[in-house]
Design a protein around this motif. Sequence first.
Motif, PDB file in Angstrom:
ATOM      1  N   ARG A   1     -91.365   8.174 -31.402  1.00 41.90           N
ATOM      2  CA  ARG A   1     -92.348   7.248 -31.979  1.00 41.90           C
ATOM      3  C   ARG A   1     -91.690   5.944 -32.394  1.00 41.90           C
ATOM      4  O   ARG A   1     -92.264   4.858 -32.232  1.00 41.90           O
ATOM      5  CB  ARG A   1     -93.057   7.899 -33.168  1.00 41.90           C
TER       6      ARG A   1
ATOM      7  N   ARG B   1     -91.373   3.688 -29.346  1.00 39.35           N
ATOM      8  CA  ARG B   1     -92.628   3.049 -28.946  1.00 39.35           C
ATOM      9  C   ARG B   1     -93.016   1.932 -29.912  1.00 39.35           C
ATOM     10  O   ARG B   1     -93.597   0.923 -29.496  1.00 39.35           O
ATOM     11  CB  ARG B   1     -93.744   4.088 -28.866  1.00 39.35           C
ATOM     12  N   GLU B   2     -92.682   2.094 -31.176  1.00 38.99           N
ATOM     13  CA  GLU B   2     -93.011   1.066 -32.159  1.00 38.99           C
ATOM     14  C   GLU B   2     -92.216  -0.215 -31.935  1.00 38.99           C
ATOM     15  O   GLU B   2     -92.584  -1.285 -32.429  1.00 38.99           O
ATOM     16  CB  GLU B   2     -92.781   1.594 -33.576  1.00 38.99           C
TER      17      GLU B   2
ATOM     18  N   ALA C   1     -91.786  -1.578 -29.010  1.00 40.95           N
ATOM     19  CA  ALA C   1     -92.299  -2.278 -27.829  1.00 40.95           C
ATOM     20  C   ALA C   1     -92.739  -3.692 -28.207  1.00 40.95           C
ATOM     21  O   ALA C   1     -93.428  -3.891 -29.202  1.00 40.95           O
ATOM     22  CB  ALA C   1     -93.460  -1.504 -27.222  1.00 40.95           C
TER      23      ALA C   1
ATOM     24  N   ALA D   1     -93.316   6.581 -21.872  1.00 43.55           N
ATOM     25  CA  ALA D   1     -94.361   5.948 -22.679  1.00 43.55           C
ATOM     26  C   ALA D   1     -93.930   4.560 -23.143  1.00 43.55           C
ATOM     27  O   ALA D   1     -94.728   3.612 -23.136  1.00 43.55           O
ATOM     28  CB  ALA D   1     -94.700   6.829 -23.881  1.00 43.55           C
ATOM     29  N   TYR D   2     -92.678   4.435 -23.534  1.00 40.31           N
ATOM     30  CA  TYR D   2     -92.173   3.135 -23.965  1.00 40.31           C
ATOM     31  C   TYR D   2     -92.207   2.123 -22.818  1.00 40.31           C
ATOM     32  O   TYR D   2     -92.645   0.982 -22.996  1.00 40.31           O
ATOM     33  CB  TYR D   2     -90.738   3.270 -24.505  1.00 40.31           C
TER      34      TYR D   2
ATOM     35  N   ASP E   1     -95.640   0.910 -22.261  1.00 38.02           N
ATOM     36  CA  ASP E   1     -96.023  -0.052 -23.296  1.00 38.02           C
ATOM     37  C   ASP E   1     -95.444  -1.431 -23.002  1.00 38.02           C
ATOM     38  O   ASP E   1     -96.121  -2.454 -23.166  1.00 38.02           O
ATOM     39  CB  ASP E   1     -95.540   0.417 -24.673  1.00 38.02           C
ATOM     40  N   GLU E   2     -94.194  -1.454 -22.573  1.00 39.04           N
ATOM     41  CA  GLU E   2     -93.556  -2.743 -22.275  1.00 39.04           C
ATOM     42  C   GLU E   2     -94.178  -3.388 -21.035  1.00 39.04           C
ATOM     43  O   GLU E   2     -94.266  -4.620 -20.946  1.00 39.04           O
ATOM     44  CB  GLU E   2     -92.051  -2.563 -22.081  1.00 39.04           C
ATOM     45  N   ARG E   3     -94.624  -2.583 -20.090  1.00 39.16           N
ATOM     46  CA  ARG E   3     -95.264  -3.167 -18.906  1.00 39.16           C
ATOM     47  C   ARG E   3     -96.577  -3.838 -19.283  1.00 39.16           C
ATOM     48  O   ARG E   3     -96.908  -4.906 -18.751  1.00 39.16           O
ATOM     49  CB  ARG E   3     -95.494  -2.097 -17.832  1.00 39.16           C
ATOM     50  N   THR E   4     -97.323  -3.259 -20.209  1.00 32.74           N
ATOM     51  CA  THR E   4     -98.576  -3.893 -20.630  1.00 32.74           C
ATOM     52  C   THR E   4     -98.314  -5.220 -21.332  1.00 32.74           C
ATOM     53  O   THR E   4     -99.194  -6.075 -21.377  1.00 32.74           O
ATOM     54  CB  THR E   4     -99.388  -2.977 -21.571  1.00 32.74           C
ATOM     55  N   ARG E   5     -97.107  -5.373 -21.856  1.00 27.15           N
ATOM     56  CA  ARG E   5     -96.733  -6.624 -22.529  1.00 27.15           C
ATOM     57  C   ARG E   5     -96.052  -7.603 -21.584  1.00 27.15           C
ATOM     58  O   ARG E   5     -95.603  -8.667 -22.013  1.00 27.15           O
ATOM     59  CB  ARG E   5     -95.810  -6.323 -23.718  1.00 27.15           C
TER      60      ARG E   5
END
Length: 200
Positions: free
Chosen positions: A73, A76-77, A79, A138-139, A142-146
């Motif tokens: 977690r 992921r935070e 990201a 998952a991380y 998340d970075e790809r969406t950013r």
Amino acid sequence: MPTGVHLRDVRQQLFDAAERVLLRSGPNGLTSRAVTDEAGCSKGVLHRHFADFDAFLTELVLDRAARLGTRARALRERAGTGTVAGNLTEALTSLFGPVPVAIVPLVTFRDELRARLRQARPGGGIAILAEITSAVSAYLADERTRGRITDAADLDSLTLSLVGGTHLLYTDHAPDPPTTEAVAKLVTAALAVAAPQPPA
């Protein structure tokens, strides 16, 4: 003392004892006698709470895998902050601590343990690596969406490269962990194909 609290205490005492034996003596030294001797109790205590030694080991692995959730977690935070390479280097160095690294060969060498872990959780034959793989995947998503990982990147292959490569680094350097610089070098190389290209 309430029974539920007492049971949890006994389980954790046995798990902690098993962890110490595993770190000190390796998978071959991890026996029910070694665990109960380390915990300072009789073998009957272990068998009152677990059907057999493989049941005990299954719960031990699942417990230690679950403990990685907090670190997952935290990754992921991060990201969208710092650098992707820096975040992954720090997280992989933490996730591949002494206990997870010691548990992987334990699972590999015990067929019955591996089978029970697969029953306990889908894809959980090697629960520790599955937990780390899930966290990294998952991380990266998340970075790809950013926009910090290219849309064209194959996240499954990238995750396997990062997790598998880091595990090999730790295995090759046992009993001492690899340097942070060695992990960072691997991470940077793996990410090279996934970094967004600057506009021409």
